[in-house]
Design an enzyme around this catalytic site. Sequence first.
Site, PDB file in Angstrom:
ATOM      1  N   GLU A  45     110.179  98.652  27.261  1.00 57.00           N
ATOM      2  CA  GLU A  45     109.856 100.084  27.829  1.00 57.00           C
ATOM      3  C   GLU A  45     111.026 100.673  28.296  1.00 57.00           C
ATOM      4  O   GLU A  45     112.067  99.794  28.809  1.00 57.00           O
ATOM      5  CB  GLU A  45     108.598 100.069  28.501  1.00 57.00           C
ATOM      6  CG  GLU A  45     108.143 101.346  29.077  1.00 57.00           C
ATOM      7  CD  GLU A  45     107.756 102.411  28.002  1.00 57.00           C
ATOM      8  OE1 GLU A  45     108.597 102.947  27.194  1.00 57.00           O
ATOM      9  OE2 GLU A  45     106.651 102.597  27.868  1.00 57.00           O
ATOM     10  N   ARG A  66     101.851 100.257  19.509  1.00 56.54           N
ATOM     11  CA  ARG A  66     101.851 100.322  20.994  1.00 56.54           C
ATOM     12  C   ARG A  66     101.067  99.256  21.620  1.00 56.54           C
ATOM     13  O   ARG A  66      99.738  98.995  20.955  1.00 56.54           O
ATOM     14  CB  ARG A  66     101.524 101.639  21.934  1.00 56.54           C
ATOM     15  CG  ARG A  66     101.876 101.522  23.139  1.00 56.54           C
ATOM     16  CD  ARG A  66     101.297 103.037  23.814  1.00 56.54           C
ATOM     17  NE  ARG A  66     101.389 102.984  25.201  1.00 56.54           N
ATOM     18  CZ  ARG A  66     100.663 103.633  25.991  1.00 56.54           C
ATOM     19  NH1 ARG A  66      99.634 104.320  25.616  1.00 56.54           N
ATOM     20  NH2 ARG A  66     100.872 103.370  27.338  1.00 56.54           N
ATOM     21  N   HIS A  67     101.240  98.619  22.842  1.00 56.37           N
ATOM     22  CA  HIS A  67     100.340  97.515  23.430  1.00 56.37           C
ATOM     23  C   HIS A  67      99.173  98.006  23.655  1.00 56.37           C
ATOM     24  O   HIS A  67      98.953  99.310  23.913  1.00 56.37           O
ATOM     25  CB  HIS A  67     101.280  97.010  24.505  1.00 56.37           C
ATOM     26  CG  HIS A  67     101.711  97.912  25.629  1.00 56.37           C
ATOM     27  ND1 HIS A  67     100.625  98.328  26.497  1.00 56.37           N
ATOM     28  CD2 HIS A  67     102.454  98.599  25.905  1.00 56.37           C
ATOM     29  CE1 HIS A  67     101.051  98.939  27.478  1.00 56.37           C
ATOM     30  NE2 HIS A  67     102.356  99.218  27.135  1.00 56.37           N
ATOM     31  N   HIS A 108     106.352  99.705  23.405  1.00 55.96           N
ATOM     32  CA  HIS A 108     105.729 100.556  24.349  1.00 55.96           C
ATOM     33  C   HIS A 108     105.711 102.113  24.024  1.00 55.96           C
ATOM     34  O   HIS A 108     106.614 102.526  23.302  1.00 55.96           O
ATOM     35  CB  HIS A 108     106.543 100.315  25.854  1.00 55.96           C
ATOM     36  CG  HIS A 108     106.634  98.810  26.071  1.00 55.96           C
ATOM     37  ND1 HIS A 108     106.019  98.044  26.858  1.00 55.96           N
ATOM     38  CD2 HIS A 108     107.536  97.947  25.501  1.00 55.96           C
ATOM     39  CE1 HIS A 108     105.934  96.763  27.063  1.00 55.96           C
ATOM     40  NE2 HIS A 108     107.081  96.734  25.875  1.00 55.96           N
TER      41      HIS A 108
END
Length: 210
Positions: free
Chosen positions: A83, A9-10, A145
């Site tokens: 996302e 995940r970012h 995301h």
Amino acid sequence: MSRRVVCLRHGQTLWNVERRFQGHSDIPLDETGMAQAARAASLLAALRPSMIVSSDLQRAVDTASALGRITGLNVAVDKDLRERGGGEWEGLTREEISAGWPREFADWEAPGGEHVTDVAKRVSTSVRRWAAELDPDGLLVVASHGAALRLGIASLLGLPEELWSALGGLGNCSWSVLEEGRKGWRLLEHNAGTLPEPVKSDDSPEATNA
């Protein structure tokens, strides 16, 4: 030998901190998020990834690029790893959403947004497509995301939709590891890389307490 996929995940954005629904909005990493990306990259580089692919949104691209700089790998970009689209909710806080759409908030279904089954299908299809390009012992890092990864992982594992909520959320710059076995994909690690901490995500109303 088996293929593996790291679902990363970012890093943190200002909208994460403000608990705003990001969705397809192209919000950059904040200073903390950049530091998180650098830390995650230093750890994941030790796994010697074979390939890196990212959502086309900047917060994911910048997270993936931190790993690319260390490993020397190019970062491929795939819009299918975006996302979950938030429709009318994008840019709004949870308090604003719950006040304006109480029924939809309870179901976490944004007017004009994407349905969870559509997100799960596009993300899992993308991961399968990129993983198919790996050598038998290759490692793919997918930068994406919170909601997209959780739903994609659930689909890859073959979980029925009524059990998707059993998978918890991912913290910023935390990751999950999947391995391809004889009977399909299995989950080796989930939300790894940090100590337990609140998950600020677009995933569900409870995500901040996950």
